[in-house]
Design a protein around this motif. Structure first.
Motif, PDB file in Angstrom:
ATOM      1  N   PRO A 223       1.221  -1.087   0.315  1.00  0.00           N
ATOM      2  CA  PRO A 223      -0.089   0.007  -0.140  1.00  0.00           C
ATOM      3  C   PRO A 223       0.907   1.348  -0.334  1.00  0.00           C
ATOM      4  O   PRO A 223      -0.078   2.337   0.176  1.00  0.00           O
ATOM      5  N   PHE A 224       2.156   1.433   0.126  1.00  0.00           N
ATOM      6  CA  PHE A 224       3.176   2.604   0.073  1.00  0.00           C
ATOM      7  C   PHE A 224       3.534   3.057  -0.902  1.00  0.00           C
ATOM      8  O   PHE A 224       3.886   2.520  -1.556  1.00  0.00           O
ATOM      9  N   SER A 225       4.490   4.226  -1.010  1.00  0.00           N
ATOM     10  CA  SER A 225       4.551   4.991  -2.179  1.00  0.00           C
ATOM     11  C   SER A 225       6.359   4.630  -2.534  1.00  0.00           C
ATOM     12  O   SER A 225       6.770   5.063  -3.551  1.00  0.00           O
ATOM     13  N   THR A 226       6.635   3.081  -1.947  1.00  0.00           N
ATOM     14  CA  THR A 226       7.734   3.249  -1.446  1.00  0.00           C
ATOM     15  C   THR A 226       8.058   1.069  -1.626  1.00  0.00           C
ATOM     16  O   THR A 226       7.563   0.529  -1.867  1.00  0.00           O
ATOM     17  N   PRO A 227       9.060   0.776  -3.184  1.00  0.00           N
ATOM     18  CA  PRO A 227       8.792  -0.711  -3.304  1.00  0.00           C
ATOM     19  C   PRO A 227       9.697  -1.539  -1.480  1.00  0.00           C
ATOM     20  O   PRO A 227      10.376  -0.917  -1.206  1.00  0.00           O
ATOM     21  N   LEU A 228       9.212  -2.379  -1.190  1.00  0.00           N
ATOM     22  CA  LEU A 228       9.342  -3.794  -0.809  1.00  0.00           C
ATOM     23  C   LEU A 228      10.120  -4.434  -0.845  1.00  0.00           C
ATOM     24  O   LEU A 228       9.665  -5.099  -2.327  1.00  0.00           O
ATOM     25  N   GLU A 229      11.499  -4.357  -0.644  1.00  0.00           N
ATOM     26  CA  GLU A 229      12.115  -5.983  -0.512  1.00  0.00           C
ATOM     27  C   GLU A 229      12.203  -7.268   0.967  1.00  0.00           C
ATOM     28  O   GLU A 229      13.088  -6.217   1.254  1.00  0.00           O
ATOM     29  N   ILE A 230      11.603  -8.388   0.315  1.00  0.00           N
ATOM     30  CA  ILE A 230      11.492  -9.317   1.389  1.00  0.00           C
ATOM     31  C   ILE A 230      12.702 -10.478   1.148  1.00  0.00           C
ATOM     32  O   ILE A 230      12.772 -11.122   0.152  1.00  0.00           O
ATOM     33  N   THR A 231      13.796 -10.583   2.312  1.00  0.00           N
ATOM     34  CA  THR A 231      14.681 -11.316   1.763  1.00  0.00           C
ATOM     35  C   THR A 231      14.612 -12.633   3.056  1.00  0.00           C
ATOM     36  O   THR A 231      15.343 -12.877   2.759  1.00  0.00           O
ATOM     37  N   LYS A 232      13.615 -12.405   3.592  1.00  0.00           N
ATOM     38  CA  LYS A 232      13.573 -13.991   4.717  1.00  0.00           C
ATOM     39  C   LYS A 232      12.152 -13.853   5.220  1.00  0.00           C
ATOM     40  O   LYS A 232      11.612 -13.316   5.615  1.00  0.00           O
ATOM     41  N   ILE A 233      11.870 -14.844   5.164  1.00  0.00           N
ATOM     42  CA  ILE A 233       9.963 -15.272   5.622  1.00  0.00           C
ATOM     43  C   ILE A 233      10.223 -16.682   6.964  1.00  0.00           C
ATOM     44  O   ILE A 233      10.621 -17.525   6.559  1.00  0.00           O
ATOM     45  N   SER A 234       9.447 -16.535   7.624  1.00  0.00           N
ATOM     46  CA  SER A 234       9.589 -17.429   8.798  1.00  0.00           C
ATOM     47  C   SER A 234       8.365 -17.043   9.117  1.00  0.00           C
ATOM     48  O   SER A 234       7.426 -15.997   9.912  1.00  0.00           O
ATOM     49  N   SER A 235       6.793 -19.012   8.864  1.00  0.00           N
ATOM     50  CA  SER A 235       5.912 -17.934   9.042  1.00  0.00           C
ATOM     51  C   SER A 235       5.118 -19.871   9.789  1.00  0.00           C
ATOM     52  O   SER A 235       5.695 -20.577   9.521  1.00  0.00           O
ATOM     53  N   LYS A 236       4.027 -19.380  10.666  1.00  0.00           N
ATOM     54  CA  LYS A 236       3.524 -20.790  10.353  1.00  0.00           C
ATOM     55  C   LYS A 236       1.719 -20.221  10.602  1.00  0.00           C
ATOM     56  O   LYS A 236       1.675 -19.341   9.950  1.00  0.00           O
ATOM     57  N   VAL A 237       1.706 -21.442   9.188  1.00  0.00           N
ATOM     58  CA  VAL A 237       0.155 -21.102   8.636  1.00  0.00           C
ATOM     59  C   VAL A 237      -1.257 -22.206   9.317  1.00  0.00           C
ATOM     60  O   VAL A 237      -0.588 -23.902   9.911  1.00  0.00           O
ATOM     61  N   SER A 238      -1.889 -21.748   9.536  1.00  0.00           N
ATOM     62  CA  SER A 238      -3.108 -22.537  10.506  1.00  0.00           C
ATOM     63  C   SER A 238      -4.460 -22.613   9.856  1.00  0.00           C
ATOM     64  O   SER A 238      -4.432 -21.709   9.167  1.00  0.00           O
ATOM     65  N   SER A 239      -5.064 -23.353  10.567  1.00  0.00           N
ATOM     66  CA  SER A 239      -6.679 -23.338  10.256  1.00  0.00           C
ATOM     67  C   SER A 239      -7.931 -23.959  11.748  1.00  0.00           C
ATOM     68  O   SER A 239      -7.226 -25.074  11.810  1.00  0.00           O
ATOM     69  N   PHE A 240      -8.546 -22.884  11.396  1.00  0.00           N
ATOM     70  CA  PHE A 240      -9.475 -24.142  13.038  1.00  0.00           C
ATOM     71  C   PHE A 240      -8.780 -24.071  14.252  1.00  0.00           C
ATOM     72  O   PHE A 240      -8.829 -24.517  14.259  1.00  0.00           O
ATOM     73  N   GLY A 241      -7.636 -23.027  14.395  1.00  0.00           N
ATOM     74  CA  GLY A 241      -6.273 -23.322  14.997  1.00  0.00           C
ATOM     75  C   GLY A 241      -5.404 -24.439  15.295  1.00  0.00           C
ATOM     76  O   GLY A 241      -4.908 -25.089  16.540  1.00  0.00           O
TER      77      GLY A 241
END
Length: 371
Positions: free
Chosen positions: A199-217
């Motif tokens: 949503p911003f006026s500048t580019p974003l560069e993501i270099t690392k992702i650490s994520s947990k994905v869940s559904s219904f807990g």
């Protein structure tokens, strides 16, 4: 309100029917008053915030500010620089260039340097802002607020509580899941992509992702990946393919399948019978939909692949992630949580069915052998 005395003399010129009359040396010694700025407390509002770029000393923000001047005077200060605080920690500075504060309502475009990495409060402010939470901040004057010497002391006392409004939009529009021929066999890796809305006026560069994905807990899987993901300003960008290390616990997968089937309006009695046959226990979940009424001949017309594919069209994921991100020349990290991310699946879900069937078959075979 400031009270003061006017002492001295004045000269008046009056126009009358007899002509112009000049009155000199009128003695003056009266008290009067002047409405002040009231410290601008409760009169300053942050209307909008945009991330414009980043330098090594911080993220550059563009801020829309409205200020109501309750006083009886217009005030011109030139460039006005204020410090940003949260819970006593300095987050950066804000500049309102060439400030002229007229009586009544005023709107200004300010710029700010926000040093996220300088304190835990800075990091939390970024997390809260992107996470759509309003943040209570303090704007305060200091000894370099203005170059007008006579106003420095006054602005040093300025201390205003303001609310930094949280971002109004989600960062993730949707996700997509693809099961591989090796998933659940040689490893538990499947592929996911996400649609990131910048949503911003500048580019974003993501270099690392650490994520947990869940559904219904229930945990669906984890992502741990070094990436080179560049998101263009004010646009939506598809991520590179990410490895999702799936949770292949049968109880977890069958529980999520059942919950999605109920949301899709499917009869879960055939699934319940299969799960019982395999000796699998459902897990407790958050927001469990009501169960439909049972029917006789539960397997009439039942097709497991069609059942699973129809159920998973309802899949929404809750994503908790930590990312390393570069904004311009500024490197920082972000913690972000978004619930209910629409997650698309395809016919590759069929590849998971033999893996899920294996413990059920083993249970049946084992029970027959014992018999």
């Amino acid at each position: 309100m400031v009270e003061f005395f006017l002492v001295g003399s004045s000269r008046a010129v009056a126009n009358t029917s007899l002509g112009q009359i000049t009155l000199d040396a009128i003695k003056v010694n009266v008290s009067t008053s002047l409405s002040g700025l009231k410290g601008l407390k409760g009169l300053t509002t942050i209307e909008s915030v945009d991330v414009q770029t980043g330098h090594q000393n911080g993220i550059n923000l563009g801020i829309g500010v409205s200020i109501f001047n309750p006083s009886s005077i217009d005030l011109a200060t030139g460039d006005l620089t204020l410090q940003l605080f949260r819970d006593g920690a300095v987050l950066g500075t804000t500049l309102i260039p060439d400030l002229v504060l007229a009586r009544g309502n005023n709107t200004f475009h300010a710029t700010s340097i926000f040093d996220v990495n300088s304190s835990p409060q800075g990091q939390q402010t970024l997390n809260d802002f992107v996470g759509k939470k309003d943040v209570q901040l303090t704007i305060a004057g200091f000894n370099e607020s203005t170059k007008i010497a006579s106003l420095v002391e006054a602005f040093e006392t300025l201390n205003i509580d303001v609310v930094l409004p949280g971002l109004k939009t989600n960062l993730i529009n949707r996700a997509a899941l693809e099961i591989l021929s090796t998933t659940g066999r040689s490893n538990n890796i499947s592929h996911v992509t996400v649609s990131l809305a910048n949503p911003f006026s500048t580019p974003l560069e993501i270099t690392k992702i650490s994520s947990k994905v869940s559904s219904f807990g229930i945990l669906l899987g984890n992502i741990e990946s070094n990436v080179n993901f560049k998101s263009a300003p004010n646009s939506t960008t598809e991520s590179p393919t990410l490895d999702l290390n799936m949770n292949f616990d049968p109880s977890a997968l069958f529980t999520v399948t059942r919950a999605l089937a109920l949301e899709a309006g499917l009869d879960v009695d055939p699934l319940d019978a299969i799960v019982r046959l395999g000796g699998i226990q459902y897990l407790s979940i958050t927001g469990e939909p009501p169960k439909l009424d049972s029917r006789a001949n539960i397997f009439d017309g039942f097709n497991l692949p069609n059942f699973v594919n129809t159920a998973f069209k309802k899949l929404q994921s809750d994503v908790a992630l930590n990312v390393d991100v570069t904004i311009g020349d500024y490197e920082t990290s972000l913690q972000y949580m978004q619930t209910g991310v629409p997650t698309m699946t395809d016919k590759s879900l069929d590849l998971i069915l033999p893996v899920l069937a294996q413990p059920i078959v083993q249970q049946i075979v084992g029970g027959s052998s014992l018999g």
